[in-house]
Design an enzyme around this catalytic site. Structure first.
Site, PDB file in Angstrom:
ATOM      1  N   HIS A  39       7.154  11.150   3.158  1.00 23.01           N
ATOM      2  CA  HIS A  39       6.160  12.043   2.542  1.00 23.01           C
ATOM      3  C   HIS A  39       4.900  11.983   3.401  1.00 23.01           C
ATOM      4  O   HIS A  39       4.611  10.961   4.022  1.00 23.01           O
ATOM      5  CB  HIS A  39       5.874  11.512   1.130  1.00 23.01           C
ATOM      6  CG  HIS A  39       4.997  12.379   0.287  1.00 23.01           C
ATOM      7  ND1 HIS A  39       3.633  12.390   0.416  1.00 23.01           N
ATOM      8  CD2 HIS A  39       5.297  13.239  -0.719  1.00 23.01           C
ATOM      9  CE1 HIS A  39       3.120  13.228  -0.475  1.00 23.01           C
ATOM     10  NE2 HIS A  39       4.107  13.755  -1.181  1.00 23.01           N
TER      11      HIS A  39
ATOM     12  N   ASP B 205       7.572   2.726   0.553  1.00 27.05           N
ATOM     13  CA  ASP B 205       6.949   3.713  -0.334  1.00 27.05           C
ATOM     14  C   ASP B 205       7.790   3.823  -1.610  1.00 27.05           C
ATOM     15  O   ASP B 205       8.886   4.390  -1.604  1.00 27.05           O
ATOM     16  CB  ASP B 205       6.867   5.059   0.419  1.00 27.05           C
ATOM     17  CG  ASP B 205       6.277   6.166  -0.452  1.00 27.05           C
ATOM     18  OD1 ASP B 205       6.130   5.970  -1.670  1.00 27.05           O
ATOM     19  OD2 ASP B 205       5.980   7.240   0.099  1.00 27.05           O
TER      20      ASP B 205
ATOM     21  N   GLN C 275       8.748   7.286  -5.459  1.00 25.54           N
ATOM     22  CA  GLN C 275       9.875   7.896  -6.176  1.00 25.54           C
ATOM     23  C   GLN C 275      10.803   6.837  -6.765  1.00 25.54           C
ATOM     24  O   GLN C 275      11.165   6.908  -7.942  1.00 25.54           O
ATOM     25  CB  GLN C 275      10.692   8.799  -5.224  1.00 25.54           C
ATOM     26  CG  GLN C 275       9.945  10.007  -4.699  1.00 25.54           C
ATOM     27  CD  GLN C 275       9.726  11.098  -5.752  1.00 25.54           C
ATOM     28  OE1 GLN C 275      10.431  11.175  -6.763  1.00 25.54           O
ATOM     29  NE2 GLN C 275       8.743  11.944  -5.528  1.00 25.54           N
TER      30      GLN C 275
ATOM     31  N   LYS D  26       3.911   9.759 -11.773  1.00 30.07           N
ATOM     32  CA  LYS D  26       5.365   9.977 -11.746  1.00 30.07           C
ATOM     33  C   LYS D  26       6.060   9.013 -12.709  1.00 30.07           C
ATOM     34  O   LYS D  26       7.182   9.253 -13.144  1.00 30.07           O
ATOM     35  CB  LYS D  26       5.917   9.781 -10.334  1.00 30.07           C
ATOM     36  CG  LYS D  26       5.391  10.795  -9.316  1.00 30.07           C
ATOM     37  CD  LYS D  26       6.126  10.667  -8.006  1.00 30.07           C
ATOM     38  CE  LYS D  26       5.314  11.109  -6.812  1.00 30.07           C
ATOM     39  NZ  LYS D  26       5.169  12.533  -6.647  1.00 30.07           N
TER      40      LYS D  26
ATOM     41  N   CYS E 150       5.655  18.301   1.026  1.00 34.40           N
ATOM     42  CA  CYS E 150       4.867  17.328   1.817  1.00 34.40           C
ATOM     43  C   CYS E 150       5.738  16.532   2.779  1.00 34.40           C
ATOM     44  O   CYS E 150       5.574  15.312   2.927  1.00 34.40           O
ATOM     45  CB  CYS E 150       4.104  16.351   0.909  1.00 34.40           C
ATOM     46  SG  CYS E 150       2.855  17.129  -0.072  1.00 34.40           S
TER      47      CYS E 150
HETATM   48  N1  PLP Z   1       5.344   9.201  -1.450  1.00 36.36           N
HETATM   49  C1  PLP Z   1       6.336   9.922  -2.001  1.00 36.36           C
HETATM   50  C2  PLP Z   1       7.768   9.630  -1.614  1.00 36.36           C
HETATM   51  C3  PLP Z   1       6.037  10.913  -2.935  1.00 36.36           C
HETATM   52  O1  PLP Z   1       7.018  11.635  -3.470  1.00 36.36           O
HETATM   53  C4  PLP Z   1       4.682  11.147  -3.279  1.00 36.36           C
HETATM   54  C5  PLP Z   1       4.311  12.187  -4.254  1.00 36.36           C
HETATM   55  O2  PLP Z   1       4.863  13.272  -4.284  1.00 36.36           O
HETATM   56  C6  PLP Z   1       3.690  10.364  -2.682  1.00 36.36           C
HETATM   57  C7  PLP Z   1       4.060   9.396  -1.772  1.00 36.36           C
HETATM   58  C8  PLP Z   1       2.228  10.545  -3.013  1.00 36.36           C
HETATM   59  O3  PLP Z   1       1.984   9.939  -4.218  1.00 36.36           O
HETATM   60  P1  PLP Z   1       0.604  10.085  -5.030  1.00 36.36           P
HETATM   61  O4  PLP Z   1       0.711  11.366  -5.794  1.00 36.36           O
HETATM   62  O5  PLP Z   1       0.599   8.887  -5.914  1.00 36.36           O
HETATM   63  O6  PLP Z   1      -0.502  10.047  -4.080  1.00 36.36           O
END
Ligand code: PLP
Length: 407
Positions: free
Chosen positions: A123, A200, A203, A226, A365
């Site tokens: 992302h 990360d 998800q 989420k 993204c």
């Molecule tokens: N990393 C992943 C895999 C995501 O899906 C997302 C959000 O869509 C993020 C990071 C960013 O997260 P946040 O909304 O907490 O900044």
């Protein structure tokens, strides 16, 4: 405890509403999930009965708010399998968590020519902060591709380690392909070579039990909105040895013990990484959301979502004009697809919306992944704990309508 999806659905008031005259079928959980009544009630109670600023008050309400806010650190630690609640920094979400690692850890410990390994399915939140370091410090970004099924071979990541590698920053679960990455062997190999690992968890933590100590990672950020919690909430697990290597990133109140004209003494970790008034109510709501999930049981949630995944995979595979991206055997219930022919993802999602089916369309993204797939956009149906197989059928019916309209 058995998992009763109808009972779970009853906990989420928004699921009872209609959209465009049709029952809402909410399949945009990858972007953000809906909130159970307990979280909504907790937000209401916090504001209507228990609100004040935290940490610096000597009055009743400030102490109460501080107690509620601070208790969330332990809840997050339990949720992520961290034995020390001081390894948890509370924040606004994964983007802030990764930026903290970039500015607070990497800027302090990396120098020009050092390498950071990323997968192509990251992302932007796990790409752009590293580009900052590339632009500002001459850090080299090393990319590892996924294979045709959308799997990331742990050995390929391990093989990319060189004497200049300082960090491996990869997702635990792709927000586009649903691929769950086998990160444990990567963390083990990295640790043996003194390389730090950021996984990360934005998800993955929503859909399966996570134990950061068993994974052996150094940094594990998560996203409150989420995790069925409020937007503006989140946290990051930081292995204590790594936290000791960090310098504060955002400066201001709360993260200090003393400030003088010519000196500043920081607060102890993890507080020294939490500057300014935090998202007090959001964080309290996050704690309630995580307790709610743990009450249902993460194994139960994962088992329910596996059923949804298998059912959705079978039904979508039956649509020979639909191209589903990512066929990993180890994927979560996230399906990104394009329709054969000219229909743009935005047009598809608009038609689905008319049928009450909420999905996301676009790049999600993930620019480098879209380049890798040779696509500019996909539609994404992403499932959560409250979705049902009937909703998979509703998605398929709506897609069939799209096919008729656009074929
Ligand atoms: N990393 C992943 C895999 C995501 O899906 C997302 C959000 O869509 C993020 C990071 C960013 O997260 P946040 O909304 O907490 O900044």
């Amino acid at each position: 405890m058995t998992f009763d999806v109808n009972k779970v659905r009853a906990d989420f008031p928004i699921l009872a509403r209609e959209v465009n005259g049709k029952p809402l079928v909410y399949l945009d959980n990858g972007a953000s999930s809906q909130k159970p009544q307990v979280v909504i009630d907790a937000i209401n109670t916090a504001y209507s009965e228990e609100y004040a600023n935290v940490h610096r008050g000597l009055h009743f309400l400030s102490n109460l708010a501080t107690e509620k806010y601070e208790s969330v650190r332990g809840v997050v630690a339990k949720f992520l399998g961290a034995s020390d609640e001081n390894s948890i920094v509370l924040n606004s979400g994964t983007t802030e968590g990764i930026n903290l690692v970039a500015y607070g850890w990497a800027m302090e410990n990396l120098s020009a020519g050092d390498e950071i390994i990323l997968s192509v399915m990251e992302h932007h939140a796990n790409i752009v902060p590293w580009h900052f370091l590339r632009e500002r410090m001459g850090i080299k970004l090393v990319w590892v591709d996924v294979d045709v099924t959308g799997d990331l071979d742990p050995q390929k990541v391990i093989d990319a380690i060189t004497p200049r590698t300082k960090l491996i920053a990869i997702t635990h679960m792709s927000n586009v392909l649903g691929t769950v990455v086998d990160v444990k062997p990567i963390c083990e190999a990295a640790r043996a070579k003194g390389v730090a690992t950021l996984i990360d968890g934005s998800q993955a933590s929503v859909h399966m039990p996570v134990d950061v100590e068993d994974l052996g990672c150094d940094f594990y950020p998560v996203t409150g909105h989420k995790l069925y919690g409020p937007s503006g909430s989140g946290a990051i697990y930081i292995r204590p040895e790594r936290m000791a290597e960090m310098r504060p990133f955002i400066g201001g109140g709360d993260m200090i013990k003393e400030v003088h004209k010519d000196a500043v003494i920081y607060n102890d970790a993890p507080m020294k990484f939490e500057a300014g008034t935090p998202g007090i109510v959001q964080t309290i709501g996050l704690g309630v959301a995580l307790d709610y999930m743990m009450g249902l049981g993460m194994e139960n949630i994962a088992a329910h979502e596996r059923v949804l995944r298998d059912y959705a995979r079978d039904r979508l595979d039956g649509l020979n004009w639909l191209n589903v991206q990512g066929q990993s055997a180890n994927k979560g219930a996230i399906f990104s697809f394009t329709l054969e022919g000219a229909a743009h993802a935005h047009d598809i999602s608009t038609v689905l919306d008319k049928k009450g089916v909420a999905v996301r369309a676009g790049q999600h993204c993930t620019g480098p992944l879209m380049d890798h797939l040779g696509l500019t956009a996909t539609c994404r149906a992403s499932f959560g704990m409250y979705n049902t197989t009937d909703e998979v059928d509703a998605l398929v019916d709506a897609l069939e309508l799209c096919h008729k309209l656009f074929a």
